[in-house]
Write a protein that holds these residues in place. Sequence first.
Motif, PDB file in Angstrom:
ATOM      1  N   GLU A   1      -0.098  12.739  -5.460  1.00  0.00           N
ATOM      2  CA  GLU A   1      -1.382  13.436  -5.343  1.00  0.00           C
ATOM      3  C   GLU A   1      -2.402  12.602  -4.584  1.00  0.00           C
ATOM      4  O   GLU A   1      -3.478  13.081  -4.243  1.00  0.00           O
ATOM      5  N   GLY A   2      -2.077  11.344  -4.340  1.00  0.00           N
ATOM      6  CA  GLY A   2      -2.960  10.444  -3.611  1.00  0.00           C
ATOM      7  C   GLY A   2      -3.824   9.619  -4.535  1.00  0.00           C
ATOM      8  O   GLY A   2      -3.856   9.833  -5.757  1.00  0.00           O
ATOM      9  N   LEU A   3      -4.512   8.664  -3.950  1.00  0.00           N
ATOM     10  CA  LEU A   3      -5.383   7.761  -4.691  1.00  0.00           C
ATOM     11  C   LEU A   3      -6.701   7.593  -3.949  1.00  0.00           C
ATOM     12  O   LEU A   3      -6.717   7.550  -2.717  1.00  0.00           O
ATOM     13  N   LYS A   4      -7.787   7.484  -4.704  1.00  0.00           N
ATOM     14  CA  LYS A   4      -9.047   7.081  -4.099  1.00  0.00           C
ATOM     15  C   LYS A   4      -8.892   5.621  -3.671  1.00  0.00           C
ATOM     16  O   LYS A   4      -8.075   4.882  -4.230  1.00  0.00           O
TER      17      LYS A   4
ATOM     18  N   VAL B   1       0.848  -1.203   0.000  1.00  0.00           N
ATOM     19  CA  VAL B   1       0.000   0.000   0.000  1.00  0.00           C
ATOM     20  C   VAL B   1       0.877   1.245   0.000  1.00  0.00           C
ATOM     21  O   VAL B   1       0.656   2.180  -0.777  1.00  0.00           O
ATOM     22  N   MET B   2       1.891   1.258   0.854  1.00  0.00           N
ATOM     23  CA  MET B   2       2.800   2.411   0.899  1.00  0.00           C
ATOM     24  C   MET B   2       3.503   2.593  -0.447  1.00  0.00           C
ATOM     25  O   MET B   2       3.687   3.722  -0.910  1.00  0.00           O
ATOM     26  N   SER B   3       3.884   1.490  -1.073  1.00  0.00           N
ATOM     27  CA  SER B   3       4.545   1.554  -2.374  1.00  0.00           C
ATOM     28  C   SER B   3       3.638   2.192  -3.425  1.00  0.00           C
ATOM     29  O   SER B   3       4.063   3.069  -4.179  1.00  0.00           O
ATOM     30  N   ALA B   4       2.393   1.749  -3.461  1.00  0.00           N
ATOM     31  CA  ALA B   4       1.442   2.317  -4.426  1.00  0.00           C
ATOM     32  C   ALA B   4       1.247   3.813  -4.168  1.00  0.00           C
ATOM     33  O   ALA B   4       1.242   4.617  -5.106  1.00  0.00           O
ATOM     34  N   LEU B   5       1.102   4.180  -2.906  1.00  0.00           N
ATOM     35  CA  LEU B   5       0.908   5.596  -2.572  1.00  0.00           C
ATOM     36  C   LEU B   5       2.149   6.424  -2.892  1.00  0.00           C
ATOM     37  O   LEU B   5       2.037   7.583  -3.281  1.00  0.00           O
TER      38      LEU B   5
ATOM     39  N   VAL C   1     -12.632  14.125  -1.229  1.00  0.00           N
ATOM     40  CA  VAL C   1     -12.556  14.418  -2.661  1.00  0.00           C
ATOM     41  C   VAL C   1     -13.630  15.458  -2.973  1.00  0.00           C
ATOM     42  O   VAL C   1     -14.815  15.201  -2.751  1.00  0.00           O
ATOM     43  N   PRO C   2     -13.230  16.645  -3.457  1.00  0.00           N
ATOM     44  CA  PRO C   2     -14.224  17.676  -3.765  1.00  0.00           C
ATOM     45  C   PRO C   2     -15.260  17.158  -4.772  1.00  0.00           C
ATOM     46  O   PRO C   2     -14.915  16.524  -5.760  1.00  0.00           O
TER      47      PRO C   2
ATOM     48  N   VAL D   1      -6.287   9.083  -0.453  1.00  0.00           N
ATOM     49  CA  VAL D   1      -5.266   8.739   0.532  1.00  0.00           C
ATOM     50  C   VAL D   1      -3.907   9.045  -0.064  1.00  0.00           C
ATOM     51  O   VAL D   1      -3.649   8.749  -1.236  1.00  0.00           O
ATOM     52  N   ARG D   2      -3.050   9.648   0.740  1.00  0.00           N
ATOM     53  CA  ARG D   2      -1.684   9.909   0.289  1.00  0.00           C
ATOM     54  C   ARG D   2      -0.741   9.744   1.475  1.00  0.00           C
ATOM     55  O   ARG D   2      -1.159   9.787   2.626  1.00  0.00           O
TER      56      ARG D   2
END
Length: 155
Positions: free
Chosen positions: A61-64, A52-56, A97-98, A106-107
């Motif tokens: 900018e973060g990921l949904k 998870v940390m690797s993907a982030l 998320v606006p 998440v970032r």
Amino acid sequence: MTSPDPELTPEPDSKARLRLWLKLLKVTRAVEADLREALRVEFASTLPRFDVMSALSRHAEGLKMSELSGLLKVSNGNVTGIVERLVEDGIALREAVPGDRRASRVRLTRKGAEEFARQASEHEHWVNELLGALEADEASAMTEQLDRIIREEAQ
């Protein structure tokens, strides 16, 4: 008429590919077990948390959550608990998320990015040791061959 000698009969290609699959699986499981243990001992962490940390880390900018679970090829439920613990530990930050009240992005925090860099460096070292029986050009050739399988599978 005699039947052909099995010692002289060529083996079907499928047998060679089956043996390859079993060997890939055996090596993958062994390497993964060693990495899990090293992460546990050195960082009191887990391989899913590292993933998870690797993907982030690759998406500043973060990921949904849905994007994160899609990248990792796991369910949202599998990722949720890991993300919650990362947030509690100050490693990740969850932001709204606006325009989408239900979604959050998440970032990694600065602390999270630094911690991931530390773990990733060790991870690279461990993998290098675990696959050290291969020369760099052999590893590159195998990677190209496996990429070819991935490309054909995607078609």
